[in-house]
Design an enzyme around this catalytic site. Structure first.
Site, PDB file in Angstrom:
ATOM      1  N   ARG A  15      91.465 -66.165  31.539  1.00 32.44           N
ATOM      2  CA  ARG A  15      91.290 -65.882  32.887  1.00 32.44           C
ATOM      3  C   ARG A  15      90.220 -64.769  33.078  1.00 32.44           C
ATOM      4  O   ARG A  15      90.740 -63.869  34.199  1.00 32.44           O
ATOM      5  CB  ARG A  15      92.700 -66.077  33.635  1.00 32.44           C
ATOM      6  N   GLN A  75      96.433 -66.603  13.296  1.00 30.73           N
ATOM      7  CA  GLN A  75      96.815 -68.385  14.137  1.00 30.73           C
ATOM      8  C   GLN A  75      95.310 -68.316  14.094  1.00 30.73           C
ATOM      9  O   GLN A  75      94.618 -68.382  15.105  1.00 30.73           O
ATOM     10  CB  GLN A  75      97.241 -68.135  14.915  1.00 30.73           C
ATOM     11  N   THR A  81     102.989 -71.548  21.034  1.00 25.71           N
ATOM     12  CA  THR A  81     103.834 -70.672  20.663  1.00 25.71           C
ATOM     13  C   THR A  81     104.264 -70.284  19.302  1.00 25.71           C
ATOM     14  O   THR A  81     104.522 -69.918  18.670  1.00 25.71           O
ATOM     15  CB  THR A  81     104.621 -69.915  22.044  1.00 25.71           C
ATOM     16  N   TYR A 103     105.966 -60.782  23.107  1.00 24.59           N
ATOM     17  CA  TYR A 103     103.921 -60.994  23.642  1.00 24.59           C
ATOM     18  C   TYR A 103     103.324 -59.869  23.932  1.00 24.59           C
ATOM     19  O   TYR A 103     103.983 -58.984  24.705  1.00 24.59           O
ATOM     20  CB  TYR A 103     104.440 -62.011  24.354  1.00 24.59           C
ATOM     21  N   TYR A 349      82.120 -22.204  30.580  1.00 27.86           N
ATOM     22  CA  TYR A 349      82.949 -24.080  29.567  1.00 27.86           C
ATOM     23  C   TYR A 349      83.221 -23.244  28.269  1.00 27.86           C
ATOM     24  O   TYR A 349      82.208 -22.006  27.849  1.00 27.86           O
ATOM     25  CB  TYR A 349      81.969 -24.674  29.254  1.00 27.86           C
ATOM     26  N   SER A 388      80.097 -12.140  34.044  1.00 29.67           N
ATOM     27  CA  SER A 388      79.376 -13.522  34.479  1.00 29.67           C
ATOM     28  C   SER A 388      78.430 -14.037  34.037  1.00 29.67           C
ATOM     29  O   SER A 388      76.970 -13.032  33.370  1.00 29.67           O
ATOM     30  CB  SER A 388      79.148 -13.619  36.046  1.00 29.67           C
TER      31      SER A 388
END
Length: 449
Positions: A15, A75, A81, A103, A349, A388
């Site tokens: 689902r 499994q 279960t 679970y 940066y 700058s």
């Protein structure tokens, strides 16, 4: 007596409409399976077994990323279960302690709840089942009990009207000693519409064998299972609500709580202020008195006392900020140590670097750390001033108290106290701008005709 965990993580989760195993979908940047394992780990289990099936190799690989000390049982066919739990039996050979079945798609069960189940077991119950009082019991299995003594579990489709009125519902989480658990599972049949072996059947088998069964009750929110994308979104919302409340209870100020998003391991100190639209990725610690301004994103970083981050800042993994650091708008810091009092205020940066105490990094500056193959490191000394739009081409060092001229491209080390100027000499050509513009406009006019 020791404790072991069996975590069921074999389901396909059809689902979810996903190629990814359901238990690896994330809430608060941690897979659902990781949440379940973290709750169980609080019990310090001697053994942890994860039962895998659909996407087994992917789930096994994820376990190493979760740093989970777990063995894996497979499994091969999803036959219910009880069948899933039985796959863990060979890995628990010789183990005589308690086993708790969890679970992998139920992420919110608290360690305190699991501890209460262990205590109920050690208080004499042969089998312990975790139940919850449902606001809307819907199609949950009902726990038929007298006090905390469990008589049986009744599936909704098999329940009488009187039993459907019961609000105590089954979470599926159980505890028993290993011998009892696997003895009961051996007796489970598959005479049902699905032809599957259901773990819930062991309650009836235990009572038929004159064993005691007890209910431990938790809040319904703990038992939320995730089966659909809508469930996943609801689980995320539930986590965020609790995380925000906990942060404020512990002394942080959230200016607009609904627009702050936490990871599973976010830590905020007292008197931290977080403005709206801040996102915390995994691995973030913010110490007391820091301020995180709006629209910032933090991940894998440490922010010390008194720092001010943002707005619109990004701290990436490995960013380590000392006291009173200022990180301003549109600044990105990655794998860098920034010492106390340093300022990186605008459009910059800084990556793979060390910025010394009280250094000031001017707007638009970049540590050019990547040559296309290797990363290189930049060292900026204490009290340095980076003008700058300086490009610091790593590996390079700017010394203590040194300066760079605005617009410089620095490729060589700058000694302590020195000024580095690395730009071409300006040349002015009188009248050339006007002549160029006239020529361009004429060309445009000709092309239009």
């Amino acid at each position: 007596m020791g404790t072991a965990l069996i975590v069921l993580a074999a389901g396909q989760g059809s689902r979810m409409a996903s190629d990814r195993p359901k238990v690896l979908h994330e809430v608060a940047h941690l897979p659902l399976l990781g949440h379940a394992l973290a709750a169980g780990a609080a019990l310090s289990p001697e053994r942890t077994i994860v039962v895998v099936g659909h996407g087994a190799e992917t789930v096994k690989a994820a376990l190493s990323g979760l740093d989970a000390r777990a063995d894996v049982a497979r499994q091969e066919s999803q036959d219910g279960t009880a069948h899933a739990v039985a796959q863990a039996r060979p890995l628990l050979e010789g183990f005589e302690g308690d086993v708790i079945v969890l679970y992998g798609d139920t992420p919110f069960i608290r360690p305190e709840t699991l501890q209460a189940m262990v205590e109920a077991r050690r208080d004499g119950a042969d089998l312990v089942v975790l139940g919850f009082e449902a606001a809307d019991p819907g199609r949950y299995g009902r726990l038929v009990a007298e006090g905390d003594q469990l008589e049986r579990i009744v599936e909704f489709k098999d329940a009488t009207e009187e039993e459907r009125a019961i609000r105590l519902c089954n979470s599926g989480v159980m505890a028993a000693d290993a011998g009892t658990l696997f003895t009961l599972i051996e007796q489970v049949g598959n005479d049902n519409a699905a032809g599957e072996y259901y773990l819930t059947d062991i309650v009836g088998l235990a009572r038929a064998g004159r064993m005691s069964a007890r209910v431990v009750v938790c809040d319904e929110a703990e038992t939320m299972g995730v089966n659909t994308r809508a469930d996943l979104a609801a689980a995320e919302a539930a986590f965020q609500t609790r995380a925000r409340a906990a942060a404020m209870e512990n002394g942080a100020t959230l200016a607009d709580p609904e627009n702050v998003h936490f990871a599973h391991d976010t830590h905020l100190g007292r008197d931290v202020v977080v403005e709206p639209h801040v996102v915390f990725g995994p691995g973030v610690t913010v110490e007391s008195g820091a301020t995180i301004r709006a629209f910032s994103h933090l991940e894998g970083c440490h922010v010390a006392e008194g720092c001010v981050i943002g707005p619109y800042a990004r701290l990436r993994p490995g960013a380590e900020l000392d006291r009173d650091v200022k990180i301003g708008n549109f600044v990105e810091v990655k794998s860098a140590q920034v010492d106390a009092g340093a300022k990186i205020n605008h459009l910059t940066y800084v990556g793979d670097a060390h910025v010394g105490a009280r250094a000031n990094i001017g707007a638009g500056s970049v540590t050019c750390n990547y040559d296309g193959v290797f990363k290189h490191r930049t060292e900026i000394g204490a009290d340095a001033f980076i003008g700058s739009s300086t490009m610091l081409v790593a590996p390079v060092r700017v010394g203590e108290g040194a300066m760079t001229g605005s617009g410089s491209v620095v490729t060589e080390d700058v000694p302590d106290g020195a000024l580095a100027l690395a730009r071409a000499k300006q040349v002015n050509k009188d009248g050339l701008a006007a002549r160029l513009m006239a020529k361009l406009r004429a060309a445009k006019k000709r092309s239009a005709n």
